[in-house]
Every structure is written in C-alpha cells, then in structure tokens.
Design a protein around this motif. Structure first.
Motif, PDB file in Angstrom:
ATOM      1  N   VAL A 109       0.830  -1.206   0.000  1.00 53.90           N
ATOM      2  CA  VAL A 109       0.000   0.000   0.000  1.00 53.90           C
ATOM      3  C   VAL A 109       0.863   1.253   0.000  1.00 53.90           C
ATOM      4  O   VAL A 109       0.587   2.208  -0.752  1.00 53.90           O
ATOM      5  CB  VAL A 109      -0.977  -0.005   1.194  1.00 53.90           C
ATOM      6  CG1 VAL A 109      -1.729   1.312   1.288  1.00 53.90           C
ATOM      7  CG2 VAL A 109      -1.951  -1.165   1.069  1.00 53.90           C
ATOM      8  N   LEU A 110       1.927   1.282   0.811  1.00 52.81           N
ATOM      9  CA  LEU A 110       2.779   2.466   0.835  1.00 52.81           C
ATOM     10  C   LEU A 110       3.523   2.642  -0.494  1.00 52.81           C
ATOM     11  O   LEU A 110       3.762   3.762  -0.934  1.00 52.81           O
ATOM     12  CB  LEU A 110       3.753   2.408   2.012  1.00 52.81           C
ATOM     13  CG  LEU A 110       3.083   2.577   3.383  1.00 52.81           C
ATOM     14  CD1 LEU A 110       4.093   2.370   4.504  1.00 52.81           C
ATOM     15  CD2 LEU A 110       2.404   3.920   3.517  1.00 52.81           C
ATOM     16  N   GLY A 111       3.868   1.541  -1.140  1.00 56.03           N
ATOM     17  CA  GLY A 111       4.456   1.624  -2.479  1.00 56.03           C
ATOM     18  C   GLY A 111       3.464   2.179  -3.482  1.00 56.03           C
ATOM     19  O   GLY A 111       3.814   2.995  -4.345  1.00 56.03           O
ATOM     20  N   SER A 112       2.210   1.742  -3.368  1.00 54.10           N
ATOM     21  CA  SER A 112       1.163   2.288  -4.242  1.00 54.10           C
ATOM     22  C   SER A 112       0.941   3.768  -3.966  1.00 54.10           C
ATOM     23  O   SER A 112       0.731   4.552  -4.896  1.00 54.10           O
ATOM     24  CB  SER A 112      -0.141   1.521  -4.045  1.00 54.10           C
ATOM     25  OG  SER A 112       0.022   0.181  -4.423  1.00 54.10           O
ATOM     26  N   LEU A 113       0.999   4.152  -2.695  1.00 53.06           N
ATOM     27  CA  LEU A 113       0.854   5.564  -2.328  1.00 53.06           C
ATOM     28  C   LEU A 113       1.967   6.387  -2.971  1.00 53.06           C
ATOM     29  O   LEU A 113       1.717   7.468  -3.504  1.00 53.06           O
ATOM     30  CB  LEU A 113       0.873   5.720  -0.809  1.00 53.06           C
ATOM     31  CG  LEU A 113       0.752   7.139  -0.268  1.00 53.06           C
ATOM     32  CD1 LEU A 113      -0.583   7.758  -0.634  1.00 53.06           C
ATOM     33  CD2 LEU A 113       0.938   7.140   1.242  1.00 53.06           C
ATOM     34  N   GLN A 114       3.189   5.863  -2.944  1.00 48.56           N
ATOM     35  CA  GLN A 114       4.308   6.558  -3.574  1.00 48.56           C
ATOM     36  C   GLN A 114       4.077   6.690  -5.085  1.00 48.56           C
ATOM     37  O   GLN A 114       4.350   7.728  -5.675  1.00 48.56           O
ATOM     38  CB  GLN A 114       5.624   5.826  -3.310  1.00 48.56           C
ATOM     39  CG  GLN A 114       6.835   6.482  -3.947  1.00 48.56           C
ATOM     40  CD  GLN A 114       7.100   7.862  -3.397  1.00 48.56           C
ATOM     41  OE1 GLN A 114       7.001   8.086  -2.206  1.00 48.56           O
ATOM     42  NE2 GLN A 114       7.435   8.799  -4.266  1.00 48.56           N
ATOM     43  N   GLY A 115       3.558   5.634  -5.695  1.00 50.42           N
ATOM     44  CA  GLY A 115       3.247   5.679  -7.122  1.00 50.42           C
ATOM     45  C   GLY A 115       2.186   6.716  -7.435  1.00 50.42           C
ATOM     46  O   GLY A 115       2.297   7.458  -8.417  1.00 50.42           O
ATOM     47  N   LEU A 116       1.160   6.797  -6.592  1.00 45.19           N
ATOM     48  CA  LEU A 116       0.108   7.806  -6.788  1.00 45.19           C
ATOM     49  C   LEU A 116       0.662   9.213  -6.593  1.00 45.19           C
ATOM     50  O   LEU A 116       0.273  10.142  -7.314  1.00 45.19           O
ATOM     51  CB  LEU A 116      -1.055   7.562  -5.832  1.00 45.19           C
ATOM     52  CG  LEU A 116      -1.936   6.362  -6.159  1.00 45.19           C
ATOM     53  CD1 LEU A 116      -2.938   6.115  -5.032  1.00 45.19           C
ATOM     54  CD2 LEU A 116      -2.664   6.578  -7.478  1.00 45.19           C
ATOM     55  N   GLN A 117       1.572   9.362  -5.638  1.00 46.36           N
ATOM     56  CA  GLN A 117       2.191  10.670  -5.431  1.00 46.36           C
ATOM     57  C   GLN A 117       2.988  11.073  -6.668  1.00 46.36           C
ATOM     58  O   GLN A 117       2.918  12.226  -7.104  1.00 46.36           O
ATOM     59  CB  GLN A 117       3.091  10.646  -4.205  1.00 46.36           C
ATOM     60  CG  GLN A 117       3.730  11.988  -3.909  1.00 46.36           C
ATOM     61  CD  GLN A 117       4.634  11.955  -2.679  1.00 46.36           C
ATOM     62  OE1 GLN A 117       4.786  10.939  -2.014  1.00 46.36           O
ATOM     63  NE2 GLN A 117       5.235  13.074  -2.388  1.00 46.36           N
ATOM     64  N   SER A 118       3.718  10.141  -7.244  1.00 51.02           N
ATOM     65  CA  SER A 118       4.476  10.434  -8.467  1.00 51.02           C
ATOM     66  C   SER A 118       3.544  10.781  -9.618  1.00 51.02           C
ATOM     67  O   SER A 118       3.805  11.730 -10.378  1.00 51.02           O
ATOM     68  CB  SER A 118       5.343   9.235  -8.853  1.00 51.02           C
ATOM     69  OG  SER A 118       6.298   8.991  -7.858  1.00 51.02           O
ATOM     70  N   GLY A 120       0.555  12.038  -9.325  1.00 47.05           N
ATOM     71  CA  GLY A 120       0.003  13.354  -9.015  1.00 47.05           C
ATOM     72  C   GLY A 120       0.979  14.476  -9.329  1.00 47.05           C
ATOM     73  O   GLY A 120       0.586  15.540  -9.823  1.00 47.05           O
ATOM     74  N   THR A 121       2.263  14.233  -9.071  1.00 45.78           N
ATOM     75  CA  THR A 121       3.284  15.223  -9.393  1.00 45.78           C
ATOM     76  C   THR A 121       3.339  15.458 -10.895  1.00 45.78           C
ATOM     77  O   THR A 121       3.409  16.600 -11.366  1.00 45.78           O
ATOM     78  CB  THR A 121       4.659  14.773  -8.863  1.00 45.78           C
ATOM     79  OG1 THR A 121       4.575  14.609  -7.447  1.00 45.78           O
ATOM     80  CG2 THR A 121       5.745  15.777  -9.190  1.00 45.78           C
ATOM     81  N   PHE A 122       3.283  14.379 -11.658  1.00 37.87           N
ATOM     82  CA  PHE A 122       3.312  14.481 -13.120  1.00 37.87           C
ATOM     83  C   PHE A 122       2.073  15.211 -13.646  1.00 37.87           C
ATOM     84  O   PHE A 122       2.171  16.169 -14.419  1.00 37.87           O
ATOM     85  CB  PHE A 122       3.415  13.077 -13.736  1.00 37.87           C
ATOM     86  CG  PHE A 122       3.181  13.043 -15.209  1.00 37.87           C
ATOM     87  CD1 PHE A 122       4.153  13.492 -16.092  1.00 37.87           C
ATOM     88  CD2 PHE A 122       1.973  12.591 -15.723  1.00 37.87           C
ATOM     89  CE1 PHE A 122       3.930  13.480 -17.460  1.00 37.87           C
ATOM     90  CE2 PHE A 122       1.743  12.569 -17.090  1.00 37.87           C
ATOM     91  CZ  PHE A 122       2.729  13.019 -17.961  1.00 37.87           C
ATOM     92  N   ILE A 123       0.914  14.759 -13.213  1.00 35.51           N
ATOM     93  CA  ILE A 123      -0.338  15.373 -13.684  1.00 35.51           C
ATOM     94  C   ILE A 123      -0.429  16.816 -13.201  1.00 35.51           C
ATOM     95  O   ILE A 123      -0.840  17.710 -13.947  1.00 35.51           O
ATOM     96  CB  ILE A 123      -1.559  14.544 -13.231  1.00 35.51           C
ATOM     97  CG1 ILE A 123      -1.567  13.206 -13.967  1.00 35.51           C
ATOM     98  CG2 ILE A 123      -2.857  15.304 -13.466  1.00 35.51           C
ATOM     99  CD1 ILE A 123      -2.607  12.227 -13.459  1.00 35.51           C
ATOM    100  N   GLY A 124      -0.041  17.055 -11.946  1.00 33.19           N
ATOM    101  CA  GLY A 124      -0.084  18.411 -11.408  1.00 33.19           C
ATOM    102  C   GLY A 124       0.790  19.372 -12.190  1.00 33.19           C
ATOM    103  O   GLY A 124       0.382  20.503 -12.487  1.00 33.19           O
ATOM    104  N   ALA A 125       2.000  18.936 -12.530  1.00 35.07           N
ATOM    105  CA  ALA A 125       2.898  19.795 -13.301  1.00 35.07           C
ATOM    106  C   ALA A 125       2.326  20.080 -14.691  1.00 35.07           C
ATOM    107  O   ALA A 125       2.372  21.223 -15.171  1.00 35.07           O
ATOM    108  CB  ALA A 125       4.279  19.147 -13.411  1.00 35.07           C
ATOM    109  N   ALA A 126       1.780  19.051 -15.317  1.00 30.24           N
ATOM    110  CA  ALA A 126       1.189  19.245 -16.645  1.00 30.24           C
ATOM    111  C   ALA A 126      -0.007  20.194 -16.574  1.00 30.24           C
ATOM    112  O   ALA A 126      -0.141  21.108 -17.407  1.00 30.24           O
ATOM    113  CB  ALA A 126       0.774  17.903 -17.240  1.00 30.24           C
ATOM    114  N   MET A 127      -0.862  19.994 -15.599  1.00 33.63           N
ATOM    115  CA  MET A 127      -2.038  20.864 -15.459  1.00 33.63           C
ATOM    116  C   MET A 127      -1.630  22.293 -15.115  1.00 33.63           C
ATOM    117  O   MET A 127      -2.235  23.252 -15.606  1.00 33.63           O
ATOM    118  CB  MET A 127      -2.998  20.311 -14.389  1.00 33.63           C
ATOM    119  CG  MET A 127      -3.636  18.986 -14.765  1.00 33.63           C
ATOM    120  SD  MET A 127      -4.522  19.024 -16.339  1.00 33.63           S
ATOM    121  CE  MET A 127      -5.768  20.238 -16.018  1.00 33.63           C
ATOM    122  N   ALA A 128      -0.611  22.441 -14.263  1.00 39.23           N
ATOM    123  CA  ALA A 128      -0.141  23.783 -13.927  1.00 39.23           C
ATOM    124  C   ALA A 128       0.349  24.504 -15.179  1.00 39.23           C
ATOM    125  O   ALA A 128       0.084  25.697 -15.357  1.00 39.23           O
ATOM    126  CB  ALA A 128       0.965  23.710 -12.876  1.00 39.23           C
ATOM    127  N   GLY A 129       1.046  23.782 -16.042  1.00 35.71           N
ATOM    128  CA  GLY A 129       1.515  24.384 -17.289  1.00 35.71           C
ATOM    129  C   GLY A 129       0.372  24.799 -18.193  1.00 35.71           C
ATOM    130  O   GLY A 129       0.392  25.884 -18.792  1.00 35.71           O
TER     131      GLY A 129
END
Length: 166
Positions: A109-118, A120-129
C-alpha cells in the motif's frame, strides 16, 4: 512553473530562481531531519497533516501576491512556508496511512501511495503548465489552493479520522 513564473513576472535570473530550491531543500532537511519527531509527539500526525496543508495553501497564496518591489522577500518567504508545509505533510500522511494497515500489506500500500504521489506530481505539473498558458501566470497557485482546500475538507470531515484527532 515557479522558475517560469519568476522569470516572466520579475525577470529573475536562473541563479536567483534556483536559490528558492536551495531554501526548500534546507527547510525540508530541518523539518524532516530534526523537527518532525518532536512535533509529532506534541501534536500528532493528523493535526500536523492539516497544519502542513494549511502552510502549503499559505505559500501558494503568498506567491502571487509578490510584486516587483517586494518579490525577493515575498517569494523566499512563500517557498519557505511551502517547504515547511510539505515537510510536515509527507511523513505525517504516510504515518497515518501506515497506522490503518495490517503489517502484512504495508509495503504494498505504501508503495502504491508513492506511485500515486508520483502520478500526481506528473499530472499536477502538466495541469499547472496548461493553466499557466490558458488562464495566466498566477492561476496554478490559485488552482492548487482550491484543490488543497478540498483535501482539507475531505480529511477533516472523514469520520474514520476521529480517533486520529487526539
């Protein structure tokens, strides 16, 4: 987005803009390296998670308030507050998640959480742009604030978090 924002809004050089990341790194080391343990003992993970999100919101609101006449102190204060908030949220949120899991599936689960965080970082950066381009230079900071306010409401209203509030 921050470096682009600083260049376009205040004509900052890459060297000056990169100093904001130095500040973030130093604050993160202090918070996660020495302060998080005593703070968790004093306040608990749940309160620190909410406070951390609040700090991130404050930093996001402070950045677009910078003007050419006050950019250096305002931006460096904002990124320090953002780093403080992130330094509180990341370990506390992981601790809260791990406390709800059985020991035999924590890693998964914590590995999946890390994957979701990554993700989110990718999608967040793209959306911010995209927001930056379509809605203006300050829009990513306001968009992040709106999303984080929703997160605070969801965390605070979740009945499963009642035992974590003390």
């Amino acid at each position: 987005i921050l470096v682009l924002y600083l260049k376009q809004s205040f004509n900052w050089s890459p060297e000056l803009a990169s100093l904001t990341f130095v500040v973030v790194g130093i604050i993160a080391m202090i918070v996660q390296g020495g302060l998080i343990g005593p703070l968790v003992n004093l306040f608990g993970e749940w309160k620190l998670t909410l406070a951390g999100i609040g700090f991130v919101i404050l930093g996001c609101l402070l950045l677009p308030m910078a003007s050419p006449s006050n950019a250096i102190p305002t931006v460096f204060t904002a990124v320090a507050i953002l780093a403080l908030g992130t330094g509180l949220v990341t370990p506390c949120l992981r601790a809260l998640v791990s406390k709800r899991l059985k020991s035999n599936n924590q890693g998964t689960v914590l590995g999946s959480l890390q994957g979701l965080q990554s993700l989110g970082t990718f999608i967040g950066a793209a959306m911010a742009g995209i927001f930056y381009d379509l809605l203006g230079a300050k829009s990513p900071f306001f968009g992040t604030t709106i999303i984080l306010l929703i997160v605070i409401i969801l965390i605070a209203r979740n009945p499963a978090n009642k035992q974590l509030r003390t």
